[in-house]
Every structure is written in C-alpha cells, then in structure tokens.
Enzyme design. Sequence first.
Site, PDB file in Angstrom:
ATOM      1  N   SER A 224     -11.382  -2.717   4.627  1.00 54.73           N
ATOM      2  CA  SER A 224     -10.046  -2.118   4.588  1.00 54.73           C
ATOM      3  C   SER A 224      -9.756  -1.400   5.901  1.00 54.73           C
ATOM      4  O   SER A 224     -10.667  -1.074   6.664  1.00 54.73           O
ATOM      5  CB  SER A 224     -10.007  -1.114   3.431  1.00 54.73           C
ATOM      6  N   SER A 225      -8.470  -1.137   6.129  1.00 49.63           N
ATOM      7  CA  SER A 225      -8.071  -0.272   7.247  1.00 49.63           C
ATOM      8  C   SER A 225      -7.534   1.057   6.740  1.00 49.63           C
ATOM      9  O   SER A 225      -7.100   1.890   7.532  1.00 49.63           O
ATOM     10  CB  SER A 225      -6.957  -0.948   8.062  1.00 49.63           C
TER      11      SER A 225
ATOM     12  N   THR B 251      -3.397   0.635  -3.148  1.00 49.85           N
ATOM     13  CA  THR B 251      -2.764  -0.631  -2.768  1.00 49.85           C
ATOM     14  C   THR B 251      -2.994  -1.769  -3.754  1.00 49.85           C
ATOM     15  O   THR B 251      -3.967  -1.753  -4.512  1.00 49.85           O
ATOM     16  CB  THR B 251      -3.294  -1.081  -1.381  1.00 49.85           C
TER      17      THR B 251
ATOM     18  N   THR C 231       0.831  -1.179   0.000  1.00 49.16           N
ATOM     19  CA  THR C 231       0.000   0.000   0.000  1.00 49.16           C
ATOM     20  C   THR C 231       0.876   1.243   0.000  1.00 49.16           C
ATOM     21  O   THR C 231       2.026   1.177   0.413  1.00 49.16           O
ATOM     22  CB  THR C 231      -0.855  -0.048   1.283  1.00 49.16           C
TER      23      THR C 231
ATOM     24  N   ASP D 239      -8.447  -9.627   2.254  1.00 50.05           N
ATOM     25  CA  ASP D 239      -9.014  -8.704   3.252  1.00 50.05           C
ATOM     26  C   ASP D 239     -10.438  -9.085   3.656  1.00 50.05           C
ATOM     27  O   ASP D 239     -10.991  -8.522   4.606  1.00 50.05           O
ATOM     28  CB  ASP D 239      -8.988  -7.259   2.729  1.00 50.05           C
TER      29      ASP D 239
ATOM     30  N   ASN E  95      -2.494  -4.603  -1.887  1.00 51.27           N
ATOM     31  CA  ASN E  95      -2.542  -5.347  -0.622  1.00 51.27           C
ATOM     32  C   ASN E  95      -1.157  -5.807  -0.196  1.00 51.27           C
ATOM     33  O   ASN E  95      -0.344  -5.002   0.191  1.00 51.27           O
ATOM     34  CB  ASN E  95      -3.555  -6.491  -0.660  1.00 51.27           C
TER      35      ASN E  95
END
Length: 587
Positions: free
Chosen positions: A470-471, A417, A399, A441, A419
């Site tokens: 997602s974060s 991203t 990312t 994810d 990932n």
Amino acid sequence: MKKNILLLPCLLLFIQCSAPVKKKETLTPQGADAYILAKAERADHQSATATGTHYAVSTQGIFSTQAAKTIFAQNGNIIDAAVAVSFAIAVERPHSTGLGGGGFMLYREGKTKRTYAIDFRERAPLLSTEKMFLKEDGNPDSNLSQNGILSVGVPGMVAGLIDIHARFGKLPLVKVMAPAIALAENGFAVYPNFKKALDNKAELLKKDPAAREIFLDAKGNPWPMGHMLIQKDLARTLRRIAKNGKKVFYKGEIGEALVKFSADHKGLLSKKDLLDYQVKWREPVKGNYKGYEIFSMPPPSSGGIHVVQFLNQLENDNLKEKGLLSTTSINLAAQSLQAAFADRAEYLGDPDFVNVPTKGLTDKEYAARRRKEFYETTARPSQTVGHGFVVPPHESTQTTHFSIMDYQGNAVASTQTINGQMGASMVVPHTGIVLNNEMNDFSAKPGASNLFGAIGSNANAIVPKKTPLSSMSPTIVMKDGLPKLAIGAPGGTRIISCVAQSILNYIEFNVPLYESITMIRYHHQWLPDVLDIDPPGPRPEVLKDLERMGYKVQIREVPCSVMAVARENKMLNAASDPRDIGTSAAN
Ligand code: DON
C-alpha cells in the site's frame, strides 16, 4: 451544495476565479502566488476548518464529521469517534471505502504514550496464485486485477473496527454505529465526487444486479446529483454487526453470502479465508525531522517509510531559505520522491512474507548517501536512478482518510479503502457491501505496474494470505511528547507525495495548517519519469526553469484530499482539503 460545485473548478484555477480570495503575503515571501488561497464556501453545516479545545476532527465527508461530533457529545472517547466515522464514511463514500475493504489506523494513546499501527487491510485469498493476473502471453491482464471477483482481497474493515473498538472504545458498539445506520437508512444527496465515480463506473455497475439496484436508476443511468441515496441493505448489515459483532461477518450469514457470491462468479474467496482473517498490530515506522518525531504506517504500507525517507533526504537542505514552491525546492523534493519510489519498487512488500529493510531505508546516514546522488541544477532522468543499497535487516512493505485529536493527548490518523473507484464494482446481494479490488495492489509480475502506475518486484508478488503493498500513509507528528499533527490522504501512490509535502509545508515552511494542505502539490514516482504539478502550476518562471532543467512537467491534478488536525498552542485545529467535500469540526 450548489456553491461547492461551482467552487471546485475555481479552487484549481484560483487565479482566474472570482471566489473570495484572502491574501496572506506575509506568510509566503517567495511564493505568495503559490497558495490556494480561497477558503471553500460551504453550506451552513459544513466547514473546511474548525478550532476547539476538546477535540478536532477532519473527515472526507459531511455526515462522517457529524458522526464524530455526535459521539463526542455523548461522552465517547476518540476511538468511539474514530470507529463511528469509519462506519459512517463507509456509508457516505461507498465509492471510496466500506465494509468490503480494509485500512490502516495509527493511534497515539495519550495516557500510555504508546502509538499503535493497526493493519486491517485485505489479504490474498488462500486460492490465489502468483501468476493469476497474467494472460497467456505472460503480460498482466489489468482488467482481471481491477474489475470483478478475482480482484477482491479478503476484507478486513469489519474485523479492524470491531477489534479496535473492543480494545479501546468506551461507548457500546450500538451507539457508535448508530450514526452510520441512520445515514444508510435516511440517505444523503448524491454529491459531485460520488457522481463522478458512478459515471466512470456505470458500465461495470450495470452488469452487477445488486450494484445496479443501489447505484443506478431503472434505466441503468447513474443517479443524478441531489438524488437521495438510501442503502437499506447496508443499514441491515450494519445493524447486524452492531448487534452481533464481527462474527456475523467472518463466521455468520454475511460471510456466507460473500462466499456464495464469490463461488457463483468463479471467485476464490472461501469460508476459511474469512475464519482465518486476523487484524495485525504492528510497530509504527519512526523518524525525526528537526526536533519533530514522526510516527507513520509501517509495511505492508510503503507510505510511512517513504514519508520518513523523503524528509530525511531533505533535512539538511534548509528548504525554507530556498523558498516555498521555488525551483530549487521542487527540484530537490522531486528527486527525493524519485529515490524513494525507486526503493519502493525494489524492497517493499508484506513484512510477514519478505524482509523489508525498514531500518536501513529510514536511516539518516542512508538518506545522506541518497541525497549525494541528487543533481543540483538539472532534472535527474529516471533511468539513472536505481534503488539504493541498504544493509539487510537483522530481524526477520479511492480511499479516504480522517484525522482526530483530543485534549487528552490522543490522536488518530486512519486511511481506509476499497482501492479503485467503486472497488471491484460488485455488491454482495442483500448486504449493500461493495467489494474491494485491492488484489490490484500486488505486482502481477516483477516490473508490472498497477492502477496507479506503481512498479513492484517479487517482494510484492501474490502469495496466499499475503497483504498487497500500500501507499496509504496515516501519520502522526509529535512535538515535545504531544501529538502536533495527525494527517493522511487518499490518492494511490500520490498519497506519499501529498502527505510528505503537507508535513514539509507545515513544519519546514511554517505554512498555516489549511494552506499547508490546500496549496499546489507536485508528484514524482520515479516511473513514469514525469513531474506532475497541480493546476495552475507554479509561477511561470519556476515552470520554465524546471523544464529547462529537463523535467517533463505535466500540469495536472495531483489528486489527494488531505485531512489534518493540529495542536497549536492550546488549541486543536482541523482542516479539510476543499478539493472534495471534506469537513472539519471542533469543540
Ligand atoms: O493502498 C493503496 O495504496 C491503494 N489501494 C490506495 C487507493 C487509493 O488511494 C485510491 N484513491 N484515490
């Protein structure tokens, strides 16, 4: 470049290092030793910080920051610069992001005073199924969800960047994409963070002929440091997109190559997946903290909700008085993260498929109730932390990040991203496109953890067309109606901790921008019940206190690179985390 390589370990072990150390005791009454004080020494053309009045930009690359400078010099606007950076960073960090991935962008438009949250993240293919990553024994197969074709979600990067540019850009797309095309054609020297990714993924890359040809030498070894990485196929793909727009990706030759490659490997991606791909324009998550307004990414990111929740839960604690990186501040902030991550696991998912109680989770009164559960003098074992109970919503969760601001009150924060490092470790032949492994994810089953150890519930189960949770937390903090801070980071679940803490450092502790993003960080994600703290850790007595209180402390990197820009008085300041090759520019 060489100096940087030597400096990285120094940054993390700054006490022992001989790198130039600039002390600012006055700023840190309770924790002078808690700062990472060494400013990265860089080659002439790069800088970790920059100040100007026209614009300020901070990206996780050298050439990507240069791309923004080029576009501003041509009278491009902030979106032209943001799109130019996005394509350039796809070339400069093929291990972190790219046309085979997706992302989020938060855009504050000065003239309309509107803030847009744009979601161009990957979606689950139509043929995906809830249990596709479970082995016969019912346990998740992490290899399947992390490596290879089944880990690939429908890419959204190209649609997102082209749609954003079409709506807000000023310069023609060919001009905006020119820096990326030139970089792919002319190449750049392999740098430490990229080399590390190639080393980690060499065995997988070796198995994929197109990836092998680009990223490994004839013997199948990763290119050495300093090797000029030229990406001819990617340059051709970029040129086609610059000329024809997104249709060449979603309806044309590039899409066909992707679908064929997927079918050849027994993957799920279909023509219809590409035809159906839609960028989603969402309402940002909003919060406020002591007179600052916070705008951040809403679900399908968990980031915005939990950054706001983290700050809400601590708002009345007057942490400034308790001290920067003091035992009390770390204890309360760690429990604030614990509570947020327990809620993440229960409630968060794609809001187009599940009801996410965004309002409830970002509510001040809810935060006050959660705050009451914190233990004041000991660590709180994670098994005693559950999710909170919020009112169900009435209406219907490797990312890179960059931040830009300009003199017109515009701001962009964007996290993009593929990932994991090198994504699925697969490249679509003749396109130079590295495919994402974003399907990881999703929660393979309730309670199962992903690559970053994040736990999820049914809210984050796989469903065709759904977006994985997602974060990523691109965030814009406003003060008196103007952008004050644009910020974000890569780092999986750590993103939430890194972004939330950097904001806290800046607006609660009044730490200068550069130090706010470079200082030692900590991370607690509820499960595992561990408190990670960046090396060399806090002051020895704080570490002892935390351990006595029951924290299982691990002194290990909290690996995010925070990229931030801030408006301070009439100046625009940019700061890039020196943990990587992040570079700032301003004018
Ligand atoms: O969306 C997410 O939360 C993850 N796919 C982000 C991955 C990431 O940050 C990897 N970086 N270091």
